[in-house]
Scaffold this motif. Structure first.
Motif, PDB file in Angstrom:
ATOM      1  N   CYS A  62       1.244   8.514   0.231  1.00  0.00           N
ATOM      2  CA  CYS A  62      -0.221   8.573   0.327  1.00  0.00           C
ATOM      3  C   CYS A  62      -0.699  10.011   0.239  1.00  0.00           C
ATOM      4  O   CYS A  62      -0.079  10.918   0.683  1.00  0.00           O
ATOM      5  CB  CYS A  62      -0.694   7.981   1.652  1.00  0.00           C
ATOM      6  N   ASP A 112       0.860  -1.185   0.000  1.00  0.00           N
ATOM      7  CA  ASP A 112       0.000   0.000   0.000  1.00  0.00           C
ATOM      8  C   ASP A 112       0.895   1.233   0.000  1.00  0.00           C
ATOM      9  O   ASP A 112       2.075   1.158   0.316  1.00  0.00           O
ATOM     10  CB  ASP A 112      -0.887  -0.012   1.249  1.00  0.00           C
ATOM     11  N   CYS A 113       0.291   2.371  -0.309  1.00  0.00           N
ATOM     12  CA  CYS A 113       1.047   3.616  -0.257  1.00  0.00           C
ATOM     13  C   CYS A 113       1.487   3.899   1.182  1.00  0.00           C
ATOM     14  O   CYS A 113       0.891   3.397   2.134  1.00  0.00           O
ATOM     15  CB  CYS A 113       0.196   4.772  -0.788  1.00  0.00           C
TER      16      CYS A 113
END
Length: 133
Positions: A133, A75-76
């Motif tokens: 993110c 994931d970011c």
């Protein structure tokens, strides 16, 4: 010598040798097996702080603690580099943003709580993928 009921011809010490050998062998086996088996019987373990560790190092620490039901997800992340662990969550089947976080950048180091959970608990380990993110 005539057979006398209740008398076998063995001495009192002969009758103690076999039970004593069995007893000593049992104590030796118990002392040797206890450190091996007790961790397997113990159903709970502390969740180790694996924040910002590599996937391999984090997996090794989690498995050493007894957690075997692990899912890794990229994931970011604005807090860790690609391939580093950014968070460990309880996998309760909810959408990943609703999972219970056990280890993250706010709950690591000195802030790590003494939290024990069942070793059978499924965990999601989120890794940074190199994108912020």
């Amino acid at each position: 010598m005539a057979n006398v009921p209740g008398v076998s011809g063995r001495s009192f010490l002969d009758g103690l040798v076999y039970p004593l050998i069995v007893l000593v062998t049992g104590f030796i086996l118990a002392a040797w097996l206890t450190p091996v088996l007790v961790p397997l019987w113990d159903g709970n373990a502390r969740v180790p702080n694996v924040y910002n560790q590599s996937e391999n190092a984090g997996r090794a620490h989690l498995e050493d603690a007894g957690f075997r039901n692990l899912t890794f997800h990229s994931d970011c992340s604005s807090s860790v580099a690609a391939g580093q662990i950014r968070e460990v969550l309880v996998d309760n089947g909810a959408p990943i943003e609703d999972e219970t976080s056990l280890v993250n950048k706010y709950v690591s180091g000195e802030n790590t709580p003494v939290l024990e959970i069942s070793k059978a608990t499924p965990l999601v380990v989120k890794l940074g993928n190199g994108e912020a993110c």
